[in-house]
Design an enzyme around this catalytic site. Structure first.
Site, PDB file in Angstrom:
ATOM      1  N   SER A 143      15.796   0.158   0.641  1.00 39.82           N
ATOM      2  CA  SER A 143      14.235   1.231   0.997  1.00 39.82           C
ATOM      3  C   SER A 143      14.986   1.788  -0.816  1.00 39.82           C
ATOM      4  O   SER A 143      16.199   2.147  -1.192  1.00 39.82           O
ATOM      5  CB  SER A 143      15.612   2.280   2.397  1.00 39.82           C
ATOM      6  N   TYR A 156      20.898   7.497   7.466  1.00 38.33           N
ATOM      7  CA  TYR A 156      19.890   5.762   6.699  1.00 38.33           C
ATOM      8  C   TYR A 156      20.143   5.675   5.428  1.00 38.33           C
ATOM      9  O   TYR A 156      20.357   4.584   5.408  1.00 38.33           O
ATOM     10  CB  TYR A 156      18.493   6.674   7.276  1.00 38.33           C
TER      11      TYR A 156
END
Length: 261
Positions: A143, A156
């Site tokens: 990401s 995350y």
């Protein structure tokens, strides 16, 4: 960018980015293993539909990516079904947003397990087979948050940074083998999950769709455009192509300029 005849396992692939990657690889001639934690008729029907649409061999194999033994069993079952695993795309992931002092410990554990530890287990199970067969590609879907951070996303961000680091380690450990390992770092991708969030965000901010997309969802994405699942699939295909034989241990950002800021 042919992957004709290669077997590709994509974790977390019954929707969103994972399904987009599976579709692109199947179109290019790969045998595809779809995966998620559920084992519904719809999951197996999705594999059948992808096979019918592309002419590729497609199987659905259930495995819970929060459990290391099931992650490793996924690779074993895929190899039993298709003979070997050539391409591994670690895509499974979940999200939770909260300040660090309020972040539930069980959510932290689940995100670290599914977003990061699953990639360790599947890669560990796949790499020796790749060595024996003389070819392998591991592509980890990280990401933009594997390269930068946002508030309230501690688990995350930690997991995706970990995936980027682990990709580099695997690349170094396999550098003299015909195996590569890289991480793709998407920004915001237009998936059904993101699309479903737009109406509620419009109500929350009192904005129309275009303004919510531009000023809220894509506030940090300079292009002001979503990436697409097809684009992520194309990037995976490129990293599996001969043109990328010497690309290993690096990140490929697909974020509309986010990490250029």
């Amino acid at each position: 960018m042919s992957v004709e005849g290669k077997t590709a396992v994509i974790t977390g692939s019954n929707s969103g980015i994972g399904l987009g990657v599976a579709e692109e690889l199947a179109k290019l001639g790969a045998k595809v293993v779809l995966n998620s934690f559920s084992d519904r008729d719809e999951d197996h029907a999705l594999a059948g539909k992808l096979a019918a649409d592309t002419g590729a061999e497609v199987r659905y194999i259930q495995a819970d990516m929060s459990k290391g033994d099931q992650c490793r069993a996924l690779i074993t079952k895929a190899a039993e079904a298709f003979g070997q695993v050539d391409i591994l795309v670690n895509n499974a992931g979940i999200q939770h947003v909260a300040p660090i002092q309020d972040f539930p410990a069980e959510k932290w554990d689940a995100i670290i397990a599914i977003n990061m530890s699953s990639a360790f287990h599947t890669s560990a199970a796949a790499v020796e087979g790749m060595r024996k067969q003389g070819w392998g590609r591991i592509v980890n879907i990280a990401s933009a948050h594997g390269l930068t951070a946002s508030p309230y996303k501690s688990a995350y961000v930690a997991a995706k940074h970990g995936v980027v680091g682990m990709s580099k380690v695997i690349a170094l450990e396999t550098a003299e083998d015909p195996i590569t390992c890289n991480a793709i770092c998407p920004g915001y991708v237009l998936t059904p999950l993101v699309e479903a969030q737009i109406p509620d965000t419009m109500k929350e901010y009192g904005m129309d769709r275009d303004k919510v997309v531009r000023d809220v969802l894509l506030a940090r994405q300079p292009s002001k455009q979503f990436a697409t699942t097809e684009q992520i699939g194309g990037c995976v295909a490129f990293l599996c192509s001969p043109a990328a034989d010497q690309i290993t241990g690096t990140t490929l950002s697909v974020d509309g300029g986010w990490t250029a800021l």
